[in-house]
Each structure stands twice: as structure tokens, then as C-alpha cells.
Design an enzyme around this catalytic site. Structure first.
Site, PDB file in Angstrom:
ATOM      1  N   LYS A  39       0.838  -1.208   0.000  1.00 37.20           N
ATOM      2  CA  LYS A  39       0.000   0.000   0.000  1.00 37.20           C
ATOM      3  C   LYS A  39       0.869   1.253   0.000  1.00 37.20           C
ATOM      4  O   LYS A  39       0.560   2.243  -0.656  1.00 37.20           O
ATOM      5  CB  LYS A  39      -0.892   0.020   1.254  1.00 37.20           C
ATOM      6  CG  LYS A  39      -2.083  -0.899   1.170  1.00 37.20           C
ATOM      7  CD  LYS A  39      -3.024  -0.573   2.321  1.00 37.20           C
ATOM      8  CE  LYS A  39      -3.983  -1.702   2.575  1.00 37.20           C
ATOM      9  NZ  LYS A  39      -4.652  -1.599   3.872  1.00 37.20           N
ATOM     10  N   GLU A  96     -14.894   9.410  13.336  1.00 36.88           N
ATOM     11  CA  GLU A  96     -15.142   9.811  11.942  1.00 36.88           C
ATOM     12  C   GLU A  96     -16.437   9.160  11.463  1.00 36.88           C
ATOM     13  O   GLU A  96     -16.665   7.992  11.692  1.00 36.88           O
ATOM     14  CB  GLU A  96     -13.951   9.342  11.092  1.00 36.88           C
ATOM     15  CG  GLU A  96     -14.034   9.720   9.652  1.00 36.88           C
ATOM     16  CD  GLU A  96     -14.307  11.200   9.456  1.00 36.88           C
ATOM     17  OE1 GLU A  96     -13.448  12.008   9.809  1.00 36.88           O
ATOM     18  OE2 GLU A  96     -15.410  11.543   8.967  1.00 36.88           O
ATOM     19  N   CYS A 138     -18.420  -1.303   8.393  1.00 38.01           N
ATOM     20  CA  CYS A 138     -18.768  -0.670   9.670  1.00 38.01           C
ATOM     21  C   CYS A 138     -19.982  -1.267  10.372  1.00 38.01           C
ATOM     22  O   CYS A 138     -19.874  -1.691  11.520  1.00 38.01           O
ATOM     23  CB  CYS A 138     -18.996   0.824   9.455  1.00 38.01           C
ATOM     24  SG  CYS A 138     -17.473   1.679   9.074  1.00 38.01           S
ATOM     25  N   LYS A 153     -19.640  -4.820  11.851  1.00 42.64           N
ATOM     26  CA  LYS A 153     -18.593  -4.819  12.897  1.00 42.64           C
ATOM     27  C   LYS A 153     -19.060  -4.026  14.129  1.00 42.64           C
ATOM     28  O   LYS A 153     -18.930  -4.482  15.263  1.00 42.64           O
ATOM     29  CB  LYS A 153     -17.339  -4.191  12.286  1.00 42.64           C
ATOM     30  CG  LYS A 153     -16.236  -3.842  13.240  1.00 42.64           C
ATOM     31  CD  LYS A 153     -14.987  -3.424  12.473  1.00 42.64           C
ATOM     32  CE  LYS A 153     -14.995  -1.988  11.997  1.00 42.64           C
ATOM     33  NZ  LYS A 153     -14.687  -0.979  12.998  1.00 42.64           N
ATOM     34  N   LYS A 176     -22.510  -1.491  -1.449  1.00 41.79           N
ATOM     35  CA  LYS A 176     -23.316  -0.315  -1.779  1.00 41.79           C
ATOM     36  C   LYS A 176     -22.737   0.283  -3.060  1.00 41.79           C
ATOM     37  O   LYS A 176     -21.635  -0.111  -3.462  1.00 41.79           O
ATOM     38  CB  LYS A 176     -23.304   0.715  -0.634  1.00 41.79           C
ATOM     39  CG  LYS A 176     -21.918   1.272  -0.343  1.00 41.79           C
ATOM     40  CD  LYS A 176     -21.905   2.234   0.817  1.00 41.79           C
ATOM     41  CE  LYS A 176     -22.396   3.608   0.427  1.00 41.79           C
ATOM     42  NZ  LYS A 176     -22.145   4.618   1.469  1.00 41.79           N
ATOM     43  N   ARG A 195     -16.715  -6.028   1.365  1.00 38.57           N
ATOM     44  CA  ARG A 195     -16.711  -6.598   2.714  1.00 38.57           C
ATOM     45  C   ARG A 195     -18.129  -6.697   3.277  1.00 38.57           C
ATOM     46  O   ARG A 195     -18.872  -5.740   3.269  1.00 38.57           O
ATOM     47  CB  ARG A 195     -15.843  -5.742   3.658  1.00 38.57           C
ATOM     48  CG  ARG A 195     -14.355  -5.967   3.437  1.00 38.57           C
ATOM     49  CD  ARG A 195     -13.523  -5.049   4.294  1.00 38.57           C
ATOM     50  NE  ARG A 195     -13.575  -3.665   3.844  1.00 38.57           N
ATOM     51  CZ  ARG A 195     -12.995  -2.647   4.474  1.00 38.57           C
ATOM     52  NH1 ARG A 195     -12.334  -2.877   5.602  1.00 38.57           N
ATOM     53  NH2 ARG A 195     -13.075  -1.423   4.005  1.00 38.57           N
TER      54      ARG A 195
HETATM   55  C1  UDX Z   1     -21.550   3.763   7.533  1.00 39.04           C
HETATM   56  C2  UDX Z   1     -22.075   5.047   8.188  1.00 39.04           C
HETATM   57  O1  UDX Z   1     -23.142   5.575   7.399  1.00 39.04           O
HETATM   58  C3  UDX Z   1     -20.937   6.058   8.338  1.00 39.04           C
HETATM   59  O2  UDX Z   1     -21.403   7.215   9.034  1.00 39.04           O
HETATM   60  C4  UDX Z   1     -19.791   5.421   9.130  1.00 39.04           C
HETATM   61  O3  UDX Z   1     -18.701   6.287   9.262  1.00 39.04           O
HETATM   62  C5  UDX Z   1     -19.346   4.137   8.446  1.00 39.04           C
HETATM   63  O4  UDX Z   1     -20.474   3.243   8.289  1.00 39.04           O
HETATM   64  P1  UDX Z   1     -20.933   2.990   5.050  1.00 39.04           P
HETATM   65  O5  UDX Z   1     -20.737   1.645   5.653  1.00 39.04           O
HETATM   66  O6  UDX Z   1     -19.882   3.522   4.167  1.00 39.04           O
HETATM   67  O7  UDX Z   1     -21.133   4.088   6.208  1.00 39.04           O
HETATM   68  O8  UDX Z   1     -22.293   2.981   4.189  1.00 39.04           O
HETATM   69  P2  UDX Z   1     -23.823   3.301   4.428  1.00 39.04           P
HETATM   70  O9  UDX Z   1     -24.266   4.209   3.355  1.00 39.04           O
HETATM   71  O10 UDX Z   1     -24.124   3.720   5.811  1.00 39.04           O
HETATM   72  O11 UDX Z   1     -24.495   1.877   4.141  1.00 39.04           O
HETATM   73  C6  UDX Z   1     -24.193   0.745   4.954  1.00 39.04           C
HETATM   74  C7  UDX Z   1     -25.017  -0.446   4.501  1.00 39.04           C
HETATM   75  O12 UDX Z   1     -26.404  -0.221   4.781  1.00 39.04           O
HETATM   76  C8  UDX Z   1     -24.960  -0.742   2.983  1.00 39.04           C
HETATM   77  O13 UDX Z   1     -24.893  -2.127   2.780  1.00 39.04           O
HETATM   78  C9  UDX Z   1     -26.262  -0.176   2.445  1.00 39.04           C
HETATM   79  O14 UDX Z   1     -26.721  -0.831   1.275  1.00 39.04           O
HETATM   80  C10 UDX Z   1     -27.186  -0.466   3.623  1.00 39.04           C
HETATM   81  N1  UDX Z   1     -28.363   0.419   3.639  1.00 39.04           N
HETATM   82  C11 UDX Z   1     -28.211   1.759   3.830  1.00 39.04           C
HETATM   83  C12 UDX Z   1     -29.629  -0.142   3.493  1.00 39.04           C
HETATM   84  O15 UDX Z   1     -29.790  -1.340   3.330  1.00 39.04           O
HETATM   85  N2  UDX Z   1     -30.709   0.700   3.542  1.00 39.04           N
HETATM   86  C13 UDX Z   1     -30.598   2.047   3.747  1.00 39.04           C
HETATM   87  O16 UDX Z   1     -31.637   2.727   3.800  1.00 39.04           O
HETATM   88  C14 UDX Z   1     -29.311   2.597   3.893  1.00 39.04           C
END
Ligand code: UDX
Length: 450
Positions: free
Chosen positions: A35, A154, A266, A269, A327, A334
């Protein structure tokens, strides 16, 4: 200001690039040789919109340096940020090995270094009490007048991390010291003026607030996902139900999109970690446990709907998966629900064809020849018995449905992200299942557009 960030992963690299973009001078330490080499040649090891361009820009402007390890020069920094990984251990707790190793390294280096004062803050998500433990290590090394501990969780999301960094809903600073809080005010001074509050709380409150936010959002998703299953039984429409719920300002419209389950680095976990934190305190977090088990169940329910559409079995059927990233706008797979789907389909003897705008390489690295990748949805659908829309990438929002149907063996379309309507799918000749909107079969005597 001068900043040293330890860890060039998601949180570390995005923070390093964005702080440098704000005008600070940043050193980002990445000790993984592969990395490190990539970053030094200004290449981002993962896909994140805007990051690559900004990395080149700040490196060329000499505001970001990539370093392989921590040195006494790093005590010239005003703030040292710990942004190493805190992965989930087998017990569900956060594994803090990398974090404490970094702290030990800092303490060992500090003993021979000449500096006045530095703030040492966590940015990674860490269990409540971690800041105190770091403090105790620093006290034991008799460095507590020189190294001041803080927590600055964060909240950025993958896929919109750069935007989120510059537009936070809040900036949380956990510290016992008002001087340290003032340092953070300076650090974030350059953010856009519509930025929401910067809040001073205790270390414990800051640490808990991150788990609380992520777990609450995960719970919201699990709630709407359970209701989607109920809607299938009742003949109600989950999309309309979610919209009506969201119109209530107390509930809010976000994170009510039904899905095959939340994934990513996130939510899975952090929900487990908060559950463990509760157990250690003899507090059973029933709601959190329910959110986790609803999420575990969701993909099984989705798979059962796929099987129903295929008359009970997927053995020897070819299934096309649209989207393997957890997403859109990321190549991260992951804990993606798509991986659980692929595992189940493979063990039931299905053939898998898939496409994803960014996650093909990561998916192939995991499955190799067990799955077949395609760069377009239309190629991925060739000779297939069912399409399953798993990730709501823009590329999958305006598919030419009749064209898809023409290349398929059987016309079955399963939409777990509620992009399409039964009307659209059936007028293209598809039998369909839409999560929370039930099944719809094209009547035998209706000819399709095909
Ligand atoms: C999340 C938090 O939003 C963020 O604030 C934190 O710092 C890290 O974790 P992230 O994991 O990047 O961010 O994505 P996020 O947009 O929150 O989506 C997480 C998961 O939830 C995805 O698999 C998404 O598809 C799912 N999701 C999200 C749903 O199934 N329905 C929703 O309405 C929103």
C-alpha cells in the site's frame, strides 16, 4: 497545522488527503509495503470518488507526505491521528492490536524525542474506554504532560467519503482538556461555513457516540427490512410505507430503504462490538441483538424468494447478479449481502454470472473461477434463468428490460433494491419479485414487448 496520521486505509487516507486539501501539512504513515508503494506513486488502493484526483493534487503541492513508519520528526505535529484498522475479532469485539501497537510505537519514539506537546487522537472506531487505556499507557511512560489524548470519531461513508469529510453533520471531540478542544477547533477551522457544530464531550461519550449512530442506523434498516417481509405477506407496499414513515419529521426519511441486508466495513462490525460492550457491562442490548439477527435473516428470506420464483430450486440454474459491492460507488465487497447470496447459490449448485461497475476484481479475487464476471449487464444476463439486482448502482437503474429478456433463458427478475416496478418488469415480459412488494407472474396469455 502539522498533522501525522497513522494508517493509510479508508479513514486514514481520506482524512489525510482532505486535511491536506484544507491547507494543513500532513504525513500519512502506512507500514504495509504494497500500500505504501502505491500511495507513494499517488495511487489510491481502493475506489473512492474524488480521492485519486485530490491525492495527486495535495502530493504535488507538497502538503501530503507518505511515510513507511513513525519517527521522532512526527512529534513536530500538532495532532497525531490514529486511523489504523479495528477489525472484528472472532468474539465480535473490536481487535485493538494495531491500535495499541501504534501507541506503543509512539511512546517508545517519544522517550528519545525533543518536543513540547502533541495531541494524540483516535479516529478509528474504538470501544468505549480505549482513550482511557491509551491515557494510562502514556501516564505509565510519564509522558502525560506532553501527549494529550482525545477521541475524534469519523462518520464518513464509503462512496461519498470526500464529500462527507467536508460536510460533516457534527464534529465530536472527546477530551478532558479545553486546550485540546481549542486545537481541534483550529484543525477544522477551514471547513465550509455551513458545517454543523463542533462539540466538546468526554472521551467515553465521544467513543460511544460513534457506535450509537452506526447501530441506530443499522437498526433502522433492520426495522424496515422486517416490515418489507411483512408487506409481502399483507400485500402492502414497503416503498410507500417507508415514504409515509419518513414524512414524520421525528422519524426522518433516511436509512429506510429495504435491502438484502446492510453490509460494509462498519455496520456489521460496530453492531457486534456494541453488543460486546454491553455484555461486558452486564447490559443486554436487546434492540441491537434484534437488529443483528434481523440482518442475518434478511438474506435467507431473499434467497427463499429467488427459489420460489425458480419453482423451488436453483440447482443447475444460471443466476445473474447485478452488483457485488456492499453499496454503490465503492469497490468494497466486505460483508456485502451479495457474497452471502453467492455462497448460498454455489452450495446449492447454481451457476453464477455477475457484473459490478467497480467490484469485479475484488469479487474475482475471492471466488476465482467459481463465478463468471461480465463487464455489462446484458452480457451477464445471457442464457440466465434469473437476474438478481443486489446493489443500486446507477448503471442498473435504467436497464433496457426487453433487451435483457431477449438474451435470457428464462425471464425472471428479482429486485432487492426496489429500483423497478412490477408494471415495468411485467410489460417487458418478466416474472418478478420485488422485496416488500411481493411476486408477480406474467399471465400466460399476455404477450410481452419482446
Ligand atoms: C456507515 C455510516 O453511514 C458512516 O457514518 C460510518 O462512518 C461508516 O459506516 P458505510 O458503511 O460507508 O457508512 O455505508 P452506508 O451508506 O451507511 O451503508 C451501509 C449499509 O447499509 C450498505 O450495505 C447499504 O446498502 C445499507 N443500507 C443503507 C440499506 O440497506 N438501507 C438504507 O436505507 C441505507
Amino acid at each position: 497545522m502539522n498533522i501525522t496520521i497513522i494508517g493509510g486505509g479508508y479513514v486514514g487516507l481520506v482524512s489525510a488527503v482532505c486535511f491536506a486539501d484544507m491547507g494543513h501539512f500532513v504525513t500519512c504513515i502506512e507500514n504495509n509495503p504494497k500500500k505504501h508503494t502505491l500511495l507513494q506513486s499517488k495511487e489510491v488502493p481502493f475506489f473512492e470518488p474524488e480521492l485519486s484526483e485530490k491525492l495527486s493534487h495535495v502530493c504535488n503541492a507538497d502538503r501530503l507526505t507518505i511515510a513507511p513508519g513513525f519517527t521522532d520528526n512526527d512529534f513536530n505535529a500538532d495532532v497525531i491521528i490514529l486511523a489504523v484498522g479495528t477489525p472484528m475479532s472472532d468474539s465480535g469485539e473490536a481487535d485493538l492490536t494495531y491500535l495499541f501497537n501504534a501507541v506503543k510505537d509512539i511512546i517508545a519514539t517519544a522517550k528519545g524525542a525533543d518536543f513540547e506537546r502533541v495531541v494524540l487522537t483516535t479516529k478509528s472506531t474504538v470501544p468505549v474506554g480505549t482513550g482511557r487505556k491509551i491515557n494510562a499507557m502514556i501516564q505509565e511512560a510519564q509522558l502525560s504532560d506532553k501527549i494529550l489524548v482525545a477521541s475524534n470519531p469519523e462518520f464518513l461513508r464509503e462512496g461519498s467519503a470526500v464529500y462527507d469529510f467536508f460536510h460533516p453533520d457534527r464534529i465530536i471531540i472527546g477530551t478532558d482538556s479545553t486546550t485540546v478542544f481549542e486545537t481541534f477547533k483550529q484543525l477544522y477551522k477551514g471547513l465550509h461555513k455551513d458545517t454543523r457544530p463542533i462539540v466538546h464531550v468526554s472521551l467515553e461519550t465521544a467513543e460511544l457516540s460513534k457506535y450509537a449512530a452506526n447501530t441506530f442506523l443499522a437498526t433502522k434498516i433492520s426495522f424496515i427490512n422486517e416490515l418489507a417481509i411483512l408487506c409481502d405477506q399483507l400485500g402492502a407496499d414497503i416503498k410507500q410505507t417507508a415514504k409515509l414513515m419518513g414524512l414524520d419529521g421525528r422519524i426522518g426519511k433516511y436509512f429506510l430503504n429495504p435491502s438484502p441486508g446492510y453490509g460494509g466495513s462498519c455496520f456489521p462490525k460496530d453492531t457486534h462490538a456494541l453488543q460486546s460492550i454491553g455484555k461486558h457491562q452486564d447490559v443486554h442490548l436487546n434492540v441491537v441483538s434484534a437488529a443483528i439477527s434481523a440482518n442475518d435473516h434478511q438474506i435467507h428470506y431473499c434467497i427463499s424468494q429467488l427459489k420460489t420464483l425458480l419453482h423451488g430450486t436453483v440447482a443447475d440454474k444460471t443466476v445473474t447478479i447485478l452488483g457485488t459491492s456492499f453499496k454503490p460507488n465503492t469497490d468494497d465487497i466486505r460483508e456485502s449481502a451479495s457474497l452471502k447470496l453467492i455462497d448460498a447459490l454455489l452450495s446449492d449448485g447454481a451457476n453464477i454470472q455477475f457484473t459490478d461497475p467497480k467490484a469485479i476484481d475484488n469479487t474475482m479475487a475471492l471466488y476465482g473461477s467459481k463465478v463468471t464476471p461480465f463487464s455489462s449487464s446484458y452480457n451477464a444476463a445471457e442464457n440466465s434463468d434469473a437476474i438478481v439486482l443486489m446493489t443500486e448502482w446507477n448503471a442498473f437503474r435504467s436497464l433496457d428490460l426487453p433487451r435483457l429478456k431477449r438474451v435470457m433463458n428464462q425471464a425472471n427478475f428479482i429486485d432487492f433494491r426496489l429500483i423497478y416496478s412490477h408494471d415495468e418488469l411485467s410489460s417487458a415480459g418478466f416474472n418478478s419479485y420485488i422485496l416488500g412488494k411481493g411476486h408477480h407472474r406474467v399471465p400466460q396469455n399476455v404477450s410481452s414487448l419482446n
